[in-house]
Enzyme design. Structure first.
Site, PDB file in Angstrom:
ATOM      1  CG  HIS A  57      43.186  40.582  48.985  1.00 33.51           C
ATOM      2  ND1 HIS A  57      42.929  39.251  49.248  1.00 33.51           N
ATOM      3  CD2 HIS A  57      42.689  40.813  47.738  1.00 33.51           C
ATOM      4  CE1 HIS A  57      42.293  38.714  48.216  1.00 33.51           C
ATOM      5  NE2 HIS A  57      42.133  39.649  47.284  1.00 33.51           N
ATOM      6  CG  HIS A  59      43.569  40.914  42.457  1.00 34.96           C
ATOM      7  ND1 HIS A  59      43.572  39.569  42.152  1.00 34.96           N
ATOM      8  CD2 HIS A  59      42.830  41.039  43.583  1.00 34.96           C
ATOM      9  CE1 HIS A  59      42.849  38.911  43.052  1.00 34.96           C
ATOM     10  NE2 HIS A  59      42.383  39.787  43.936  1.00 34.96           N
ATOM     11  CD  GLN A 152      39.794  35.745  38.915  1.00 35.33           C
ATOM     12  OE1 GLN A 152      40.529  36.719  39.051  1.00 35.33           O
ATOM     13  NE2 GLN A 152      38.668  35.593  39.568  1.00 35.33           N
ATOM     14  CG  HIS A 210      40.410  35.445  46.279  1.00 35.55           C
ATOM     15  ND1 HIS A 210      41.764  35.439  46.108  1.00 35.55           N
ATOM     16  CD2 HIS A 210      39.960  36.659  45.851  1.00 35.55           C
ATOM     17  CE1 HIS A 210      42.130  36.616  45.597  1.00 35.55           C
ATOM     18  NE2 HIS A 210      41.062  37.369  45.433  1.00 35.55           N
ATOM     19  CD  GLU A 213      35.545  38.239  46.276  1.00 33.34           C
ATOM     20  OE1 GLU A 213      36.352  37.445  45.755  1.00 33.34           O
ATOM     21  OE2 GLU A 213      35.508  39.451  46.004  1.00 33.34           O
ATOM     22  CG  ASP A 309      40.105  42.811  46.159  1.00 36.46           C
ATOM     23  OD1 ASP A 309      40.936  42.134  45.529  1.00 36.46           O
ATOM     24  OD2 ASP A 309      38.934  42.417  46.358  1.00 36.46           O
TER      25      ASP A 309
END
Ligand code: ZN
Length: 426
Positions: A57, A59, A152, A210, A213, A309
């Protein structure tokens, strides 16, 4: 004459003092005292060889952008999203590629040869998608990148989230993402889970959302994600990332969810460095840790992997993309100090990640890809304790990166023997 022979190393399964023969990019043989001539011989007696680290995971579109256009003053998740939204209009394909490729170089040097990266699809220009597709291609000889179409700002909540996600998939993004807890209502969050799972089933793609969270015990979209995975026959192809709300959830409800997640074969990815810093932010004392129930999930037979992450982005200023650091933090946050639990923390950044990503040819058996890392440590537990140096990083039988062994010398008299921090614990 074979290509490469690695002498007298230890394996994560506990086998010791074995040789590994490699030819034409694959593992040929693993065993004691292999009799073969090789073009190249690597000798690291007593060192641990592992298949490469896997970051399940990440970005990559925002990585290494810390400070652009400003720092995250509060250090919170929501201010991080604001900073990212301020940066988005100024993004260029070239700038994203440059940062992502630099990150890949950091990863390879640290022995990580597979990354699943979410890519934000809520900028109508889809520059990040274009950039990371190019990076995936340009780096494919060195590292496996899987891209997730990540809305997002919400699949329904953002005006163009839905159409942009479809465009990203059409451009060649591998996995369907989502963010149900960020939609406007719980009901629309659940609807997004259903729609996105159906979309993935139609296209034969995997799902990685996601999911939940936050610290809200009533954020329970994982229930719908497990249900839809089961209903659509997608067992083993769906991942729930974060699931931090399960930390705060009623124990009875959590005990209902664990078997459902297991039954649906949903993989779970926890992100210990980020969960411990972003969750529990509104708590006074005692403060919740926020990471999902890793130990209980593993005991329930659920595949749990750890992700990094973020590295030096609006959400997290720290990091050097070191998956041993991630596993080390996961072990601490999850109270995983039992001997088997420490080994499981190592698996969470190796085998379990490869399983979640569906990597083929991953492992140390004959026929597997000759992708491996030689560590300056004797066992997985020793490697975690020391965040051991990655002496050699090998992909398809070729050495991609090398780090010198760290051997400090004490300058005190009378001169002691050279200091080695390595110690066997099981
Ligand atoms: Zn994430």
């Amino acid at each position: 004459m074979i290509d490469l022979l690695i002498r007298q190393v230890n394996l994560p399964c506990g086998r010791r003092n074995v040789d590994i023969a490699i030819h034409e990019g694959r593992i040929l043989e693993v065993g004691p005292n292999i009799k073969a001539e090789a073009h190249q011989v690597l000798s690291h007696p007593g060192c641990l060889v592992t298949p490469p680290f896997v970051d399940s995971h990440f970005h990559m579109d925002s990585t290494l952008s810390v400070g652009q256009p400003r720092l995250n003053d509060s250090g919170t998740l929501l201010e991080g999203i604001s900073v990212w939204n301020e940066l988005k209009p100024d993004l260029t394909v070239e700038a994203i590629k440059k940062r992502a490729i630099e990150l890949c170089h950091w990863s390879i040097a640290r022995g990580t040869l597979a990354i699943r990266s979410h890519v934000d699809v809520c900028d109508d220009r889809l520059l990040a998608v274009q950039a990371l597709l190019e990076v995936r291609k340009e780096m494919q000889a060195f590292i496996d990148l899987q891209l997730v179409a990540f809305p997002q700002d919400g699949y329904y909540r953002s005006a163009t989230g839905k159409q942009n996600l479809l465009r990203a998939l059409d451009m060649g993004v591998d996995v369907v993402g989502g963010i149900p807890h960020f939609e406007r209502t719980r009901a629309s969050g659940d609807r997004s889970v259903t729609a996105l799972c159906e979309l993935a089933a139609d296209r034969g793609l995997r799902v990685d959302m996601h999911c939940d969270e936050n610290d809200d015990p009533l954020s329970q979209h994982i229930e719908t994600l497990a249900y839809e995975t089961h209903r659509l026959g997608m067992q083993g192809r769906v991942t729930g990332s974060h699931l931090t709300s399960m930390h705060s959830m009623d124990n009875f409800h959590a005990s209902k969810l664990l078997p459902l997640i297991r039954e649906a074969g949903v993989h779970v990815v926890a992100n210990p460095l980020i969960n411990i810093t972003l969750q529990g932010r509104q708590d006074n004392y005692p403060k919740r840790r926020g990471m999902t129930r890793v130990k209980e999930m593993l005991n329930a037979g659920i595949n749990v992997a750890f992700g990094h992450d973020c590295v030096m982005d609006p959400w997290y200023s720290m990091g050097s993309h070191d998956m041993l650091e991630v596993a080390h933090m996961g072990l601490h946050v999850g109270h995983m100090t039992g001997v088997d639990e420490m080994r499981q923390a190592f698996s969470a950044v190796t085998y379990n990640g490869a399983h979640a990503l569906g990597l083929e040819g991953y492992g140390l058996n004959p026929g597997d890809n000759a992708d491996l890392v030689i560590l300056q440590a004797s066992t997985p537990i020793d490697a975690l304790r020391l965040r051991a140096a990655r002496l050699e990083v090998i992909r398809r039988g070729k050495v991609l990166a090398r780090t010198s062994a760290s051997l400090p010398q004490l300058l005190i008299t009378p001169a002691p023997t050279p200091v080695s921090f390595s110690r066997d614990l099981m």
